[in-house]
Scaffold this active site. Sequence first.
Site, PDB file in Angstrom:
ATOM      1  CB  SER A  14      34.132 -30.394  37.830  1.00 58.16           C
ATOM      2  OG  SER A  14      33.144 -31.109  37.110  1.00 58.16           O
ATOM      3  CB  SER A 132      36.154 -44.092  23.353  1.00 62.53           C
ATOM      4  OG  SER A 132      35.163 -44.883  22.738  1.00 62.53           O
ATOM      5  CE1 TYR A 146      28.065 -42.203  27.288  1.00 68.60           C
ATOM      6  CE2 TYR A 146      28.174 -44.596  27.151  1.00 68.60           C
ATOM      7  CZ  TYR A 146      28.729 -43.398  27.536  1.00 68.60           C
ATOM      8  OH  TYR A 146      29.953 -43.380  28.163  1.00 68.60           O
ATOM      9  CE  LYS A 150      31.466 -41.785  25.527  1.00 66.07           C
ATOM     10  NZ  LYS A 150      32.453 -40.706  25.779  1.00 66.07           N
TER      11      LYS A 150
END
Length: 271
Positions: A14, A132, A146, A150
Site C-alpha cells: 500500500s 530483510s 527489530y 531481521k
Amino acid sequence: MTTTQPVALVTGASSGIGRAAALALVEAGFEVVGTGRKTSQVTPLDGVTFLDLDVTSDASVTALVQQVTDRFGRIDVLVNNAGIGSTGAAEESSLAQDRRVFDINVFGLIRMTKAVLPHMRAQGRGRIINTSSIYGFIPQPYMAVYVASKHAVEGYSESLDHEVREHGVRILLVEPGATNTAFEGNIVQPDRPLPVYAEQRHIADRLVAEAVRGGDAPAVVAKAIVAAATDPTPKLRYTAGPLAGRLSVLRRIAPARTFDKQIRKFNKLAG
C-alpha cells in the site's frame, strides 16, 4: 481464469517499498497482486490488483492465496515485504510488543511462505523474495527486537533455500539500507520506558529519523526486488543502495573489534 503472464504477489504494497516494488514488477512484465490491511483506502496503480490481507492471520493468508490462484491460476513470485519497526532499549518493551513485531516480520513471512510453497512446487518453479535489511547482518542498539526479527528472516531464508531449490523454487533476500519511506510512522515505541535509557533512546530515535529522511528512494529497493525476481541465475542476497553495499562488505572484512567500535561511535555510545 489463468494468465500467461508471470504473477507476482507483494505484501505490504500500500505504500513505501512495497508500492514501488509492485509498480516496478508491472513494468517488468508481471501481473501483480498487492496486499494491505485496508486496500480500499489505497490509491490504485495501473496493472496492480489490490486485495486485503492480514499476515498475522492464518485464515486471511489462506484465503488470499486461494483467491490469487483461483483468479490467475499461478503464483510465480512472492515478495514478503509487510513489516513493522520497533525502537527503544530491549528492556523497555513488553513481551507482548516483542511478539507483535515477530508475528508480522517473521511469522507473517513464514505464513505466506508456507501458503505459496505447495503451488510453486507443483509448478516446478517460483521465487520467494524476503525483504530483510542491513539489520539482518549488523547490530543496532535500541532496535534489538527489530534487528532480531531481521536476523531471523535471514536465517530462515538461507536455510529454506537449500530445502526447496531442487523443486525449482528459490528463496532470496533483499537487504535495503535506510529508505525514505513512512517507516517512522510504523514503529512500535516501548510501552514501559525507563528513565535510565531515556537520553540514549532519544539519540537513537533522532538517528533513525535522520537516516530515513536521507535514505534511498523506495525505487532503489524495488530495482533490487525486480532483479531478484528476474535474474536468470539469482543470488541469495541483493543489497539495495550504496550504504547497504558498503556495510555488507565491511561486515565481512572488518575485524570484529573495529566493527564493534564503529557501531558504538555511530550511535554515540560511551566506552
